[in-house]
Design an enzyme around this catalytic site. Structure first.
Site, PDB file in Angstrom:
ATOM      1  CG  HIS A 230       3.856  -7.525   1.143  1.00  0.00           C
ATOM      2  ND1 HIS A 230       4.727  -6.857   0.327  1.00  0.00           N
ATOM      3  CD2 HIS A 230       3.471  -8.622   0.451  1.00  0.00           C
ATOM      4  CE1 HIS A 230       4.854  -7.520  -0.807  1.00  0.00           C
ATOM      5  NE2 HIS A 230       4.113  -8.598  -0.768  1.00  0.00           N
TER       6      HIS A 230
HETATM    7  C1  UD1 Z   1      -0.382 -11.547  -1.645  1.00  0.00           C
HETATM    8  C2  UD1 Z   1       0.470 -12.592  -2.334  1.00  0.00           C
HETATM    9  C3  UD1 Z   1       1.915 -12.102  -2.414  1.00  0.00           C
HETATM   10  C4  UD1 Z   1       1.994 -10.724  -3.022  1.00  0.00           C
HETATM   11  C5  UD1 Z   1       1.051  -9.771  -2.321  1.00  0.00           C
HETATM   12  C6  UD1 Z   1       1.025  -8.456  -3.043  1.00  0.00           C
HETATM   13  C7  UD1 Z   1      -0.220 -14.910  -1.975  1.00  0.00           C
HETATM   14  C8  UD1 Z   1       0.042 -16.174  -1.239  1.00  0.00           C
HETATM   15  N1  UD1 Z   1       0.482 -13.841  -1.584  1.00  0.00           N
HETATM   16  O1  UD1 Z   1       0.110 -11.442  -0.309  1.00  0.00           O
HETATM   17  O2  UD1 Z   1       2.658 -12.997  -3.203  1.00  0.00           O
HETATM   18  O3  UD1 Z   1       3.320 -10.273  -2.910  1.00  0.00           O
HETATM   19  O4  UD1 Z   1      -0.281 -10.315  -2.317  1.00  0.00           O
HETATM   20  O5  UD1 Z   1       0.615  -7.412  -2.237  1.00  0.00           O
HETATM   21  O6  UD1 Z   1      -1.030 -14.886  -2.873  1.00  0.00           O
HETATM   22  N2  UD1 Z   1      -5.836  -7.774   3.355  1.00  0.00           N
HETATM   23  C9  UD1 Z   1      -6.686  -6.737   3.583  1.00  0.00           C
HETATM   24  N3  UD1 Z   1      -7.217  -6.106   2.486  1.00  0.00           N
HETATM   25  C10 UD1 Z   1      -6.929  -6.461   1.222  1.00  0.00           C
HETATM   26  C11 UD1 Z   1      -6.072  -7.531   1.018  1.00  0.00           C
HETATM   27  C12 UD1 Z   1      -5.524  -8.181   2.092  1.00  0.00           C
HETATM   28  O7  UD1 Z   1      -6.982  -6.362   4.711  1.00  0.00           O
HETATM   29  O8  UD1 Z   1      -7.447  -5.838   0.271  1.00  0.00           O
HETATM   30  C13 UD1 Z   1      -5.233  -8.438   4.541  1.00  0.00           C
HETATM   31  C14 UD1 Z   1      -6.060  -9.583   5.092  1.00  0.00           C
HETATM   32  O9  UD1 Z   1      -5.939  -9.577   6.480  1.00  0.00           O
HETATM   33  C15 UD1 Z   1      -5.364 -10.803   4.539  1.00  0.00           C
HETATM   34  C16 UD1 Z   1      -3.911 -10.350   4.479  1.00  0.00           C
HETATM   35  O10 UD1 Z   1      -3.972  -8.972   4.177  1.00  0.00           O
HETATM   36  O11 UD1 Z   1      -5.543 -11.939   5.352  1.00  0.00           O
HETATM   37  C17 UD1 Z   1      -3.099 -11.090   3.458  1.00  0.00           C
HETATM   38  O12 UD1 Z   1      -3.706 -11.005   2.168  1.00  0.00           O
HETATM   39  P1  UD1 Z   1      -3.387 -12.138   1.078  1.00  0.00           P
HETATM   40  O13 UD1 Z   1      -3.966 -11.733  -0.212  1.00  0.00           O
HETATM   41  O14 UD1 Z   1      -3.724 -13.469   1.597  1.00  0.00           O
HETATM   42  O15 UD1 Z   1      -1.820 -12.122   0.992  1.00  0.00           O
HETATM   43  P2  UD1 Z   1      -0.831 -10.892   0.828  1.00  0.00           P
HETATM   44  O16 UD1 Z   1       0.033 -10.828   2.023  1.00  0.00           O
HETATM   45  O17 UD1 Z   1      -1.568  -9.679   0.423  1.00  0.00           O
HETATM   46  N1  UDP Z   2       2.785  -0.527  -4.821  1.00  0.00           N
HETATM   47  C1  UDP Z   2       1.837   0.497  -4.822  1.00  0.00           C
HETATM   48  N2  UDP Z   2       1.516   1.077  -3.626  1.00  0.00           N
HETATM   49  C2  UDP Z   2       2.079   0.709  -2.449  1.00  0.00           C
HETATM   50  C3  UDP Z   2       3.039  -0.343  -2.465  1.00  0.00           C
HETATM   51  C4  UDP Z   2       3.354  -0.950  -3.667  1.00  0.00           C
HETATM   52  O1  UDP Z   2       1.327   0.873  -5.874  1.00  0.00           O
HETATM   53  O2  UDP Z   2       1.731   1.288  -1.402  1.00  0.00           O
HETATM   54  C5  UDP Z   2       3.129  -1.149  -6.098  1.00  0.00           C
HETATM   55  C6  UDP Z   2       4.604  -1.159  -6.416  1.00  0.00           C
HETATM   56  O3  UDP Z   2       4.993   0.054  -7.026  1.00  0.00           O
HETATM   57  C7  UDP Z   2       4.741  -2.359  -7.332  1.00  0.00           C
HETATM   58  C8  UDP Z   2       3.693  -3.307  -6.814  1.00  0.00           C
HETATM   59  O4  UDP Z   2       2.795  -2.526  -6.020  1.00  0.00           O
HETATM   60  O5  UDP Z   2       4.412  -2.004  -8.659  1.00  0.00           O
HETATM   61  C9  UDP Z   2       4.351  -4.348  -5.960  1.00  0.00           C
HETATM   62  O6  UDP Z   2       3.369  -5.067  -5.291  1.00  0.00           O
HETATM   63  P1  UDP Z   2       3.606  -5.746  -3.879  1.00  0.00           P
HETATM   64  O7  UDP Z   2       4.791  -5.176  -3.213  1.00  0.00           O
HETATM   65  O8  UDP Z   2       2.301  -5.662  -3.172  1.00  0.00           O
HETATM   66  O9  UDP Z   2       3.809  -7.269  -4.273  1.00  0.00           O
HETATM   67  P2  UDP Z   2       5.044  -8.121  -4.844  1.00  0.00           P
HETATM   68  O10 UDP Z   2       5.656  -7.399  -5.978  1.00  0.00           O
HETATM   69  O11 UDP Z   2       5.969  -8.357  -3.701  1.00  0.00           O
HETATM   70  O12 UDP Z   2       4.385  -9.396  -5.241  1.00  0.00           O
END
Ligand code: UD1
Ligand code: UDP
Length: 389
Positions: A230
């Site tokens: 992601h």
């Molecule tokens: C965010 C964090 C990242 C973290 C990740 C965990 C920032 C800059 N990034 O990344 O550090 O590792 O969360 O998962 O804060 N979206 C949905 N539904 C949701 C959430 C997101 O559809 O419930 C989609 C939207 O299109 C959105 C995109 O995902 O634009 C990115 O979401 P965003 O929260 O901006 O960043 P993440 O990639 O999720």
């Molecule tokens: N995780 C989850 N379901 C998923 C993918 C990840 O519960 O489908 C959990 C994972 O076990 C870990 C946390 O989400 O505890 C990690 O989050 P993510 O990878 O979204 O973000 P990051 O750690 O890179 O910020």
């Protein structure tokens, strides 16, 4: 003592679950603020239900947008809540935009900030998370590091008040600080280990749950790769995303099945770049994001994990599962240094080579160290916060 806990994204719900429970059990008055950065059921609600996190007292409903817009809306919303609640301390987690806004808003109001998972650095400022980490740490008054490496990183950046937390926190712990007027840095261990241990115990008590989950996806224990992707660097770049999927195809053709729970960001990128067809690969099972308990169950039974997630690369280690990291840098450097995890970037050949090398490794020969503490980080955090107040 009144605490405002600020969360908004999947990994923060997981980290906050254990700290929040510990604080409430220890007599803190906690208010929970959810920025709404993540909002899909399987990115948010599922964690509140499964991990018994209390419902948020404040839900800002910020949703998705560009970095500046999203962070700005959060700042305004968090400031309103801080003014209304007037907490003794704001607790923030990790390195997302929620963390950044959650650090800046209280710092400007002179409300102390405690950062859980402080001090991590990938030394790659093109990662949005790296900017968030640096700013959050430098706005914080208490920095709870998950590892010794993280505490050392902060020392390099000029933090001087670095105190070691032993197994038990002595009553005069906070007074032991050398520079009492400066931010306090302390390695308490990793709260993600605390949560993972709880989850593991629960799963051990219900062995059918794992079996049924593996059956659902047609997998056998120890015979599949669990993949999550992601990161912005991999999802905003069509070539990187294509390369990673191509690697999954090659790995699958080698006979190892795969399970790929897809982050919504990644699904949208696959649609945008017209790459959804690449998921149609023999032996690769694709699904929506899974719950935390399911994820822990799937990680612990995998032969190998392929990920660009911060949390997942470490959880793999907790369960003794080797991991290939589809990134050029990691903030969890200690796992690469001991050879447990391999950095493979986003090129097909490198990922495949790293997977093949990992499959050839004899895991019994690999060093295992307690980098992440003893599973009692949340207790230390609550004890230190209580004393600090
Ligand atoms: C965010 C964090 C990242 C973290 C990740 C965990 C920032 C800059 N990034 O990344 O550090 O590792 O969360 O998962 O804060 N979206 C949905 N539904 C949701 C959430 C997101 O559809 O419930 C989609 C939207 O299109 C959105 C995109 O995902 O634009 C990115 O979401 P965003 O929260 O901006 O960043 P993440 O990639 O999720
Ligand atoms: N995780 C989850 N379901 C998923 C993918 C990840 O519960 O489908 C959990 C994972 O076990 C870990 C946390 O989400 O505890 C990690 O989050 P993510 O990878 O979204 O973000 P990051 O750690 O890179 O910020």
């Amino acid at each position: 003592m009144k605490v405002l806990s600020i969360v908004g994204a999947r990994p923060q719900f997981i980290k906050a679950a254990v700290v929040s429970r510990q604080m409430r059990d220890s007599g803190f008055e906690e208010r929970l603020l959810h920025t709404g950065q993540h909002y899909d059921f399987n990115m948010s609600d599922v964690f509140f239900r499964e991990l018994s996190l209390p419902q948020p007292d404040h839900y800002l409903g910020i949703g998705s947008s560009r970095h500046g817009q999203q962070t700005a809306k959060m700042l305004a919303g968090i400031e309103d809540v801080l003014l209304a609640e007037d907490p003794d301390v704001a607790v923030i987690y990790g390195d997302t935009n929620t963390t950044l806004a959650g650090a800046l808003a209280p710092a400007k109001l002179h409300i102390p900030v405690a950062h859980v998972e402080a001090g991590l650095r990938s030394y790659d400022r093109r990662m949005p998370e790296e900017i968030n980490r640096i700013v959050a740490d430098h706005c914080s008054d208490i920095l709870f590091c998950p590892t010794e490496t993280a505490a050392r990183n902060l020392e390099t950046e000029g933090f001087r008040n670095i105190v070691n937390a032993g197994r038990l926190i002595p009553e005069d712990f906070v007074q032991q600080a050398h520079h009492p007027a400066e931010p306090l840095v302390v390695n308490v261990g990793d709260v993600m280990l605390d949560v993972a241990r709880h989850a593991e115990q629960k799963l051990d008590a219900e062995p059918r749950r794992k079996t049924e989950l593996l059956e659902k996806y047609g997998l056998h224990a120890g015979e599949y790769v669990l993949a999550t992707i992601h990161r912005a660097s991999n999802t905003d770049d069509a070539d990187n995303l294509r390369n990673i999927l191509e690697a999954m195809k090659v790995i699958g053709a080698g006979g190892l099945k795969g399970l790929f729970p897809i982050h919504p960001r990644t699904r949208k990128a696959l649609e945008r770049f017209d790459l959804l067809g690449m998921l149609d690969v023999e032996g690769l099972v694709v699904c929506d994001p899974v719950s935390y308990m399911e994820m822990i169950a799937l990680e612990s039974e995998a032969r190998l994990v392929l990920t660009d997630s911060g949390g997942v690369q470490k959880e793999a280690y907790f369960f003794g599962v080797p991991c290939v990291v589809a990134r050029e840098q990691t903030e969890w450097t200690e796992l690469v240094e001991i050879g447990w995890n391999r950095l493979a970037g986003a090129q097909t050949a490198r990922i495949v080579a790293a997977v093949e090398a990992t499959l050839r490794d004899d895991l019994a020969d690999k060093a295992r160290m307690d980098f992440y503490g003893d599973g009692r980080a949340a207790v230390r955090i609550a004890t230190i916060l209580w004393q600090w107040n």
